[in-house]
Design a protein around this motif. Structure first.
Motif, PDB file in Angstrom:
ATOM      1  N   ALA A 108     -22.631 -18.178  14.602  1.00  0.00           N
ATOM      2  CA  ALA A 108     -22.458 -17.214  13.517  1.00  0.00           C
ATOM      3  C   ALA A 108     -23.232 -15.928  13.780  1.00  0.00           C
ATOM      4  O   ALA A 108     -22.730 -14.825  13.546  1.00  0.00           O
ATOM      5  N   ILE A 109     -24.448 -16.072  14.292  1.00  0.00           N
ATOM      6  CA  ILE A 109     -25.272 -14.895  14.597  1.00  0.00           C
ATOM      7  C   ILE A 109     -24.644 -14.090  15.737  1.00  0.00           C
ATOM      8  O   ILE A 109     -24.565 -12.865  15.683  1.00  0.00           O
ATOM      9  N   SER A 110     -24.168 -14.783  16.762  1.00  0.00           N
ATOM     10  CA  SER A 110     -23.536 -14.108  17.894  1.00  0.00           C
ATOM     11  C   SER A 110     -22.284 -13.357  17.470  1.00  0.00           C
ATOM     12  O   SER A 110     -21.972 -12.281  17.995  1.00  0.00           O
ATOM     13  N   ALA A 111     -21.559 -13.923  16.496  1.00  0.00           N
ATOM     14  CA  ALA A 111     -20.328 -13.298  16.006  1.00  0.00           C
ATOM     15  C   ALA A 111     -20.597 -12.263  14.916  1.00  0.00           C
ATOM     16  O   ALA A 111     -19.662 -11.695  14.366  1.00  0.00           O
ATOM     17  N   GLU A 112     -21.887 -12.022  14.609  1.00  0.00           N
ATOM     18  CA  GLU A 112     -22.292 -11.099  13.542  1.00  0.00           C
ATOM     19  C   GLU A 112     -21.682 -11.511  12.210  1.00  0.00           C
ATOM     20  O   GLU A 112     -21.226 -10.678  11.422  1.00  0.00           O
ATOM     21  N   LYS A 113     -21.677 -12.821  11.962  1.00  0.00           N
ATOM     22  CA  LYS A 113     -21.164 -13.371  10.724  1.00  0.00           C
ATOM     23  C   LYS A 113     -22.255 -14.141   9.975  1.00  0.00           C
ATOM     24  O   LYS A 113     -21.985 -15.157   9.332  1.00  0.00           O
TER      25      LYS A 113
END
Length: 204
Positions: A108-113
């Motif tokens: 989620a962090i990597s996807a900016e979500k």
């Protein structure tokens, strides 16, 4: 090796399956957990493209009524990751679940979500140790200094005195949930959804 292959070929279908499970059990479990985590994060992202804010609840049980109340109070469309588990020494029965939760957070962090983490003290310490969190004092000073007086007494600080989380136990809906341990909020270190992050803090 030839003898081993020959022996394997002579096994019945059931025996072959049992052999594969006995020798590759850990690999199979880790692969399944990883695939489930990836599909879960992809599904969440697809279903939440219109969200104003992304919140993960780690090591804290919340029901739909609580997340709906927070959404209603803030006026934001909030996409929630619920029932995530991060533990220091998970037992055999929750090892896979904890691993999947860690993968979900990282994805989620990597996807900016992911914008906000809400959880217990261990969840916050883990997020801080992974460099997921920004300094809430600097964030508030830079974006809405009028909120500083209210939140400054609630900052959780590290040994060097630097804030990394906020104690939100006294704010609804968390104050009404009957938790026996404090509940904290951490702000993900990213440039996304700044106004929505501020809106949530203002609501609290």
């Amino acid at each position: 090796m030839k003898e081993r292959n020959s022996t394997f070929k002579e096994l019945s279908a059931k025996q072959k399956l049992q052999y594969i499970w006995d020798y590759y059990k850990i690999h199979i479990i880790v692969t399944v957990v990883l695939i489930c985590a990836i599909f879960s994060i992809i599904k969440t992202i697809k279903n939440s493209n219109s969200a104003d804010l992304y919140v993960a609840y780690v090591n804290v049980a919340v029901d739909e009524s609580m997340t709906d109340e927070l959404e209603s109070q803030s006026g934001l469309i909030i996409s929630s990751y619920r029932d995530l588990l991060i533990t220091e020494d998970p037992s055999g029965e929750n090892l896979q679940y904890a691993y999947a939760s860690s993968m979900k957070l990282m994805s989620a962090i990597s996807a900016e979500k992911l914008d906000i983490i809400i959880g217990d003290s261990f969840a916050m310490d883990n997020a801080k140790g992974s460099d997921y969190l920004l300094d809430p004092e600097e964030f508030i000073k830079a974006n809405n200094p009028t909120l500083l007086d209210e939140f400054e007494p609630l900052f959780i600080r590290d040994d060097a005195g630097k804030p990394y989380a906020i104690d939100i136990s006294g704010f609804p809906p968390f104050s009404e949930a009957g938790y026996t341990e404090p509940i904290y909020l951490g702000i993900i270190a990213s440039d996304t959804n700044t106004e929505s992050k501020l809106s949530l803090l203002s609501t609290l």
